[in-house]
Design a protein around this motif. Sequence first.
Motif, PDB file in Angstrom:
ATOM      1  N   TRP A   1     -26.821   6.306  43.215  1.00  0.00           N
ATOM      2  CA  TRP A   1     -26.923   6.544  41.845  1.00  0.00           C
ATOM      3  C   TRP A   1     -25.674   6.486  41.155  1.00  0.00           C
ATOM      4  N   GLU A   2     -25.408   5.517  39.872  1.00  0.00           N
ATOM      5  CA  GLU A   2     -24.125   5.327  39.349  1.00  0.00           C
ATOM      6  C   GLU A   2     -24.385   6.128  37.991  1.00  0.00           C
ATOM      7  N   PRO A   3     -23.407   7.046  37.704  1.00  0.00           N
ATOM      8  CA  PRO A   3     -23.510   7.712  36.538  1.00  0.00           C
ATOM      9  C   PRO A   3     -23.268   6.401  35.166  1.00  0.00           C
ATOM     10  N   ASN A   4     -24.254   6.682  34.388  1.00  0.00           N
ATOM     11  CA  ASN A   4     -24.140   5.813  32.974  1.00  0.00           C
ATOM     12  C   ASN A   4     -24.343   4.229  33.400  1.00  0.00           C
ATOM     13  N   ALA A   5     -24.697   3.820  34.402  1.00  0.00           N
ATOM     14  CA  ALA A   5     -24.489   2.504  34.977  1.00  0.00           C
ATOM     15  C   ALA A   5     -25.091   1.411  33.876  1.00  0.00           C
ATOM     16  N   ARG A   6     -26.186   1.835  33.160  1.00  0.00           N
ATOM     17  CA  ARG A   6     -26.427   0.919  32.232  1.00  0.00           C
ATOM     18  C   ARG A   6     -25.500   0.724  31.059  1.00  0.00           C
TER      19      ARG A   6
ATOM     20  N   ALA B   1     -20.314  -6.304  29.757  1.00  0.00           N
ATOM     21  CA  ALA B   1     -21.119  -7.590  29.376  1.00  0.00           C
ATOM     22  C   ALA B   1     -20.327  -7.979  27.944  1.00  0.00           C
ATOM     23  N   LEU B   2     -20.403  -7.174  27.096  1.00  0.00           N
ATOM     24  CA  LEU B   2     -20.170  -7.170  25.577  1.00  0.00           C
ATOM     25  C   LEU B   2     -18.452  -7.793  25.726  1.00  0.00           C
ATOM     26  N   GLU B   3     -17.799  -6.981  26.240  1.00  0.00           N
ATOM     27  CA  GLU B   3     -16.251  -7.404  26.412  1.00  0.00           C
ATOM     28  C   GLU B   3     -16.175  -8.875  27.000  1.00  0.00           C
ATOM     29  N   LEU B   4     -16.670  -8.985  28.059  1.00  0.00           N
ATOM     30  CA  LEU B   4     -16.643 -10.401  28.937  1.00  0.00           C
ATOM     31  C   LEU B   4     -17.147 -11.559  27.867  1.00  0.00           C
ATOM     32  N   TYR B   5     -18.304 -11.233  27.313  1.00  0.00           N
ATOM     33  CA  TYR B   5     -18.854 -12.495  26.297  1.00  0.00           C
ATOM     34  C   TYR B   5     -17.751 -12.722  25.327  1.00  0.00           C
ATOM     35  N   GLY B   6     -16.948 -11.680  24.981  1.00  0.00           N
ATOM     36  CA  GLY B   6     -16.218 -11.719  23.661  1.00  0.00           C
ATOM     37  C   GLY B   6     -14.697 -12.542  24.245  1.00  0.00           C
ATOM     38  N   GLU B   7     -14.594 -12.054  25.436  1.00  0.00           N
ATOM     39  CA  GLU B   7     -13.245 -12.709  25.937  1.00  0.00           C
ATOM     40  C   GLU B   7     -13.511 -14.061  26.754  1.00  0.00           C
TER      41      GLU B   7
ATOM     42  N   TYR C   1     -31.299  -4.629  34.002  1.00  0.00           N
ATOM     43  CA  TYR C   1     -31.313  -5.942  33.142  1.00  0.00           C
ATOM     44  C   TYR C   1     -31.895  -7.197  33.892  1.00  0.00           C
ATOM     45  N   ALA C   2     -32.731  -7.786  33.256  1.00  0.00           N
ATOM     46  CA  ALA C   2     -33.283  -9.008  33.947  1.00  0.00           C
ATOM     47  C   ALA C   2     -32.192 -10.386  33.958  1.00  0.00           C
ATOM     48  N   ASP C   3     -31.578 -10.380  32.881  1.00  0.00           N
ATOM     49  CA  ASP C   3     -30.645 -11.488  32.934  1.00  0.00           C
ATOM     50  C   ASP C   3     -29.521 -11.046  32.067  1.00  0.00           C
ATOM     51  N   LYS C   4     -28.492 -11.829  31.931  1.00  0.00           N
ATOM     52  CA  LYS C   4     -27.413 -11.605  31.034  1.00  0.00           C
ATOM     53  C   LYS C   4     -27.753 -11.559  29.448  1.00  0.00           C
ATOM     54  N   ARG C   5     -28.806 -12.204  29.245  1.00  0.00           N
ATOM     55  CA  ARG C   5     -29.136 -12.440  27.838  1.00  0.00           C
ATOM     56  C   ARG C   5     -29.721 -10.950  27.503  1.00  0.00           C
ATOM     57  N   GLU C   6     -30.472 -10.273  28.242  1.00  0.00           N
ATOM     58  CA  GLU C   6     -31.008  -9.141  28.027  1.00  0.00           C
ATOM     59  C   GLU C   6     -30.452  -7.842  27.502  1.00  0.00           C
ATOM     60  N   VAL C   7     -29.172  -7.930  28.097  1.00  0.00           N
ATOM     61  CA  VAL C   7     -28.165  -7.057  27.794  1.00  0.00           C
ATOM     62  C   VAL C   7     -28.223  -6.878  26.165  1.00  0.00           C
ATOM     63  N   LEU C   8     -27.901  -7.787  25.295  1.00  0.00           N
ATOM     64  CA  LEU C   8     -27.759  -8.279  23.927  1.00  0.00           C
ATOM     65  C   LEU C   8     -29.133  -7.720  23.383  1.00  0.00           C
ATOM     66  N   PHE C   9     -30.336  -7.918  23.985  1.00  0.00           N
ATOM     67  CA  PHE C   9     -31.471  -7.638  22.982  1.00  0.00           C
ATOM     68  C   PHE C   9     -32.678  -6.666  23.546  1.00  0.00           C
ATOM     69  N   ASP C  10     -31.842  -5.672  24.551  1.00  0.00           N
ATOM     70  CA  ASP C  10     -32.814  -4.700  25.400  1.00  0.00           C
ATOM     71  C   ASP C  10     -33.122  -3.636  24.163  1.00  0.00           C
TER      72      ASP C  10
ATOM     73  N   ASN D   1     -23.244 -18.678  19.522  1.00  0.00           N
ATOM     74  CA  ASN D   1     -24.112 -19.255  20.745  1.00  0.00           C
ATOM     75  C   ASN D   1     -25.616 -19.653  19.990  1.00  0.00           C
ATOM     76  N   ALA D   2     -26.092 -20.934  20.018  1.00  0.00           N
ATOM     77  CA  ALA D   2     -27.238 -21.244  19.125  1.00  0.00           C
ATOM     78  C   ALA D   2     -28.258 -20.947  20.031  1.00  0.00           C
ATOM     79  N   GLU D   3     -28.472 -20.390  21.425  1.00  0.00           N
ATOM     80  CA  GLU D   3     -29.457 -20.124  21.752  1.00  0.00           C
ATOM     81  C   GLU D   3     -29.714 -18.580  21.389  1.00  0.00           C
ATOM     82  N   LEU D   4     -28.534 -17.739  21.390  1.00  0.00           N
ATOM     83  CA  LEU D   4     -28.647 -16.554  20.901  1.00  0.00           C
ATOM     84  C   LEU D   4     -28.975 -16.468  19.674  1.00  0.00           C
ATOM     85  N   ARG D   5     -28.537 -17.239  18.782  1.00  0.00           N
ATOM     86  CA  ARG D   5     -29.073 -17.277  17.447  1.00  0.00           C
ATOM     87  C   ARG D   5     -30.731 -17.519  17.207  1.00  0.00           C
TER      88      ARG D   5
END
Lengths: 192, 192
Positions: free
Chosen positions: A4-9, A16-22, A48-57, A111-115
């Motif tokens: 168990w990892e504290p606050n893993a989510r 993820a948000l940091e890296l998407y920005g960088e 998360y199912a994938d890296k996109r789900e982090v943005l839309f969960d 990102n067009a796909e995310l839009r």
Amino acid sequence: MGRWEPNARGRLAKAALELYGELGYEQTTVAEIAKRAGLTERTFFRHYADKREVLFDGSSALQELFATAVAEAPKSVAPIDAMMAGLEAISTAFDGRREHSRRRQAVIVANAELRERELIKLASMSTALADALRRRGVAEPTASLTAEAGIAVFKVGFELWLMAPEEREMGQLMRESLAELRAVTAHGYAIP
Amino acid sequence: MGRWEPNARGRLAKAALELYGELGYEQTTVAEIAKRAGLTERTFFRHYADKREVLFDGSSALQELFATAVAEAPKSVAPIDAMMAGLEAISTAFDGRREHSRRRQAVIVANAELRERELIKLASMSTALADALRRRGVAEPTASLTAEAGIAVFKVGFELWLMAPEEREMGQLMRESLAELRAVTAHGYAIP
């Protein structure tokens, strides 16, 4: 690995948000997100199912909150007031999340796909809102127009909130956005 | 093979819509479309990049017509009136195309990928309309809200037109849709 990892989510979402920005969304891998969060890929995929789900969960919870507030507004209020009750409800859900929302928005706009995903989310929200209004006894096309008006107010109010200084709260900006929509439509053609 | 075929483009579009309705969009092949139209696949690909383009090849012309009419409305009129001028302009472009539009809509509603494409088209239209309004000197957020209002009126007015009897013209339904949006937003919260 499996411990168990504290606050893993939350840590994964932040990394993820940091890296998407960088690095850009396309260039970021799940391995890098997990590493930045000090966790394993396996832990990522437990959350998360994938890296996109982090943005839309949060999207379906937001839609649920919005539509429920519209459905449960006092019976006596006009459709647009029920809509405003929904906008107030979701505004409180964004309390303290402006910086997060700014980062998320910057990633999506780039990102067009995310839009496209975001457009689909808004269209689904509009459908759910029209449905909530019809269950209040609002007839068509009033229900659909009120739902579309609500989404227009939300889109523009949300943009204003992202750009606004800290003391300007989302609920206030949503009310201003609705007031502006009302002012805008008050001038126009009469039905002949 | 390479010879000139009278109205090949229109025959291909008609055959495609028929087959999408009969077999479903996913199940229809370009070979079948060409065969139904009495033409070759090679002729199909001289006119359309793929089977999806048959459904969306008018989109950019429609957006252009809409935005140009908004941009060129008399300087003196309010933003929502410029928007209404755009709605009137595109309404005339749909003259005599209701049955075609009904068939097209049925195909699009039945397919998630096509519905997404339609959403993207509408979002692009909204951006172009806000842009046309800003070029008229309309400030933000008024320009974006007026554009979103215009798209809301268009979406609902278009649905009404598809369901309406022949004598009900699109321009009239767009005016009624705007009047309804105005009535809907006329009730609501005041800014505290």
